[in-house]
Scaffold this motif. Structure first.
Motif, PDB file in Angstrom:
ATOM      1  N   GLU A 158      -7.503  10.078  -1.217  1.00 16.33           N
ATOM      2  CA  GLU A 158      -8.702   9.401  -0.733  1.00 16.33           C
ATOM      3  C   GLU A 158      -9.188   8.344  -1.713  1.00 16.33           C
ATOM      4  O   GLU A 158      -9.561   7.236  -1.322  1.00 16.33           O
ATOM      5  CB  GLU A 158      -9.809  10.428  -0.489  1.00 16.33           C
ATOM      6  N   ASN A 193      -7.177   5.122  -1.862  1.00 16.10           N
ATOM      7  CA  ASN A 193      -7.416   4.191  -0.755  1.00 16.10           C
ATOM      8  C   ASN A 193      -8.768   3.498  -0.835  1.00 16.10           C
ATOM      9  O   ASN A 193      -9.108   2.721   0.055  1.00 16.10           O
ATOM     10  CB  ASN A 193      -7.310   4.936   0.583  1.00 16.10           C
ATOM     11  N   GLU A 194      -9.530   3.790  -1.890  1.00 15.61           N
ATOM     12  CA  GLU A 194     -10.835   3.151  -2.056  1.00 15.61           C
ATOM     13  C   GLU A 194     -10.680   1.706  -2.548  1.00 15.61           C
ATOM     14  O   GLU A 194      -9.647   1.331  -3.125  1.00 15.61           O
ATOM     15  CB  GLU A 194     -11.689   3.942  -3.048  1.00 15.61           C
ATOM     16  N   ASP A 195     -11.737   0.919  -2.337  1.00 13.28           N
ATOM     17  CA  ASP A 195     -11.691  -0.499  -2.724  1.00 13.28           C
ATOM     18  C   ASP A 195     -11.555  -0.675  -4.235  1.00 13.28           C
ATOM     19  O   ASP A 195     -10.880  -1.610  -4.690  1.00 13.28           O
ATOM     20  CB  ASP A 195     -12.958  -1.206  -2.239  1.00 13.28           C
ATOM     21  N   ARG A 202      -7.946  -0.476  -5.377  1.00 13.52           N
ATOM     22  CA  ARG A 202      -7.181  -1.672  -4.988  1.00 13.52           C
ATOM     23  C   ARG A 202      -7.578  -2.858  -5.861  1.00 13.52           C
ATOM     24  O   ARG A 202      -6.739  -3.684  -6.231  1.00 13.52           O
ATOM     25  CB  ARG A 202      -7.425  -1.979  -3.509  1.00 13.52           C
TER      26      ARG A 202
END
Length: 315
Positions: free
Chosen positions: A206, A209-211, A214
């Protein structure tokens, strides 16, 4: 922060008070008379009445509950009907086995599950992920007492590398004591490691996949740096939740494993008190387990606030 701590402490005290009364009331409703069990079927009614008066069993429920709570606050947990010794001494003596066993089991669970779950999340759908998923499913499905029996057959009977049961005591030395606790700790740790592996994998996935992860990759950080500096620290909240629950389960739920390995722990004491109808020991041990669960939940809540400052604003 002080206001949050005050609210949490108030909730802890109220919960513990409600749980203590519930425990006392349920124990009072259990069938069977401790005086009859202690004296046997041949006791006369006069002897039974005298013993019930000595034990305070002829007093009203609320009066006995008040006496019990006052004794708990004073450090006096009462006298065991069966052993004839203070219950506090019995609990401390058995806790010297159960607490190290639970700590050893939770450490083994962390060592196995956190790296495996993190690796599975980092290499999703790869070999590591398949291995982690398979390990998680198998270890959750297999009961601890069955693992304990397999470990005894393999390492104690076949290979003769480990003791089949018993506990020599800490006075015998650190290594003999840890040697006796190793197989029970593994039997307790494997099912918990399966649960923790699954939670770690989901939490790390989880956060990956967070901003912010990235963005870290876009700034040129390596995949390993993003994983261990950003993803894993931000996945600690659900991991800590499970660890808190697992630790209390390992302390309170080790009854079967302690009986399989003949360990003189707190779970075995609770089992013996139940079979002997020793109400005083039963209610004190159950209260200890309940207080441990409530305290661990409180500590986990406080750790949330320390790990994630955003939660302080919402609290």
């Amino acid at each position: 922060m002080i206001a949050i701590l005050g609210r949490r402490l108030a909730g802890l005290i109220l919960t513990l008070a409600a749980v203590s009364f519930l425990i006392f009331a349920i124990m009072d409703l259990l069938p069977g008379d401790p005086a009859s069990i202690m004296l046997g079927t041949s006791a006369t009614p006069e002897t039974l009445a005298a013993l019930r008066h000595t034990l305070g069993l002829d007093q009203p429920l609320l009066f006995r509950y008040g006496q019990w709570v006052a004794g708990v606050f004073a450090g006096d947990l009462g006298q065991s009907y069966t052993y004839g010794v203070p219950v506090a001494g019995l609990i401390l003596e058995r806790l010297a086995v159960t607490l190290p066993l639970a700590v050893l089991a939770i450490l083994l669970s962390i060592v196995i599950a956190v790296p495996l779950g993190t690796l599975a999340a980092a290499r999703r759908n790869g070999i590591a992920d398949i291995v982690a998923t398979l390990f998680s499913q198998v270890s959750i499905a297999v009961p601890s007492f069955w693992v304990a029996l397999l470990l005894i057959i393999l390492f104690a009977i076949t290979l003769r590398l480990m003791p089949a049961g018993g506990f020599p005591g800490w006075s015998a030395g650190l290594w003999p004591a840890l040697h006796a606790l190793m197989m029970p700790a593994v039997a307790l740790a494997l099912p918990q490691a399966g649960v923790l592996t699954r939670v770690t994998r989901s939490a790390v996935l989880e956060t990956l996949n967070e901003d912010f992860t990235r963005t870290a990759r876009a700034k040129g950080l390596s995949a390993r740096a993003v994983l261990w500096r950003h993803a894993v620290p931000n996945a600690l909240v659900p991991i800590l939740t499970i660890l808190g629950l697992q630790f209390t389960f390992l302390v309170a739920g080790a009854v079967l494993v302690e009986n399989v390995f003949n360990l003189p722990g707190l779970g075995r004491l609770a089992f013996q008190a139940l079979s002997q109808r020793d109400i005083m020991v039963m209610q004190d041990v159950v209260l200890f387990f309940a207080a441990l669960v409530i305290l661990m939940n409180f500590l986990v809540d406080m750790s949330y606030l320390a790990i994630d400052p955003r939660l302080r604003e919402d609290a």
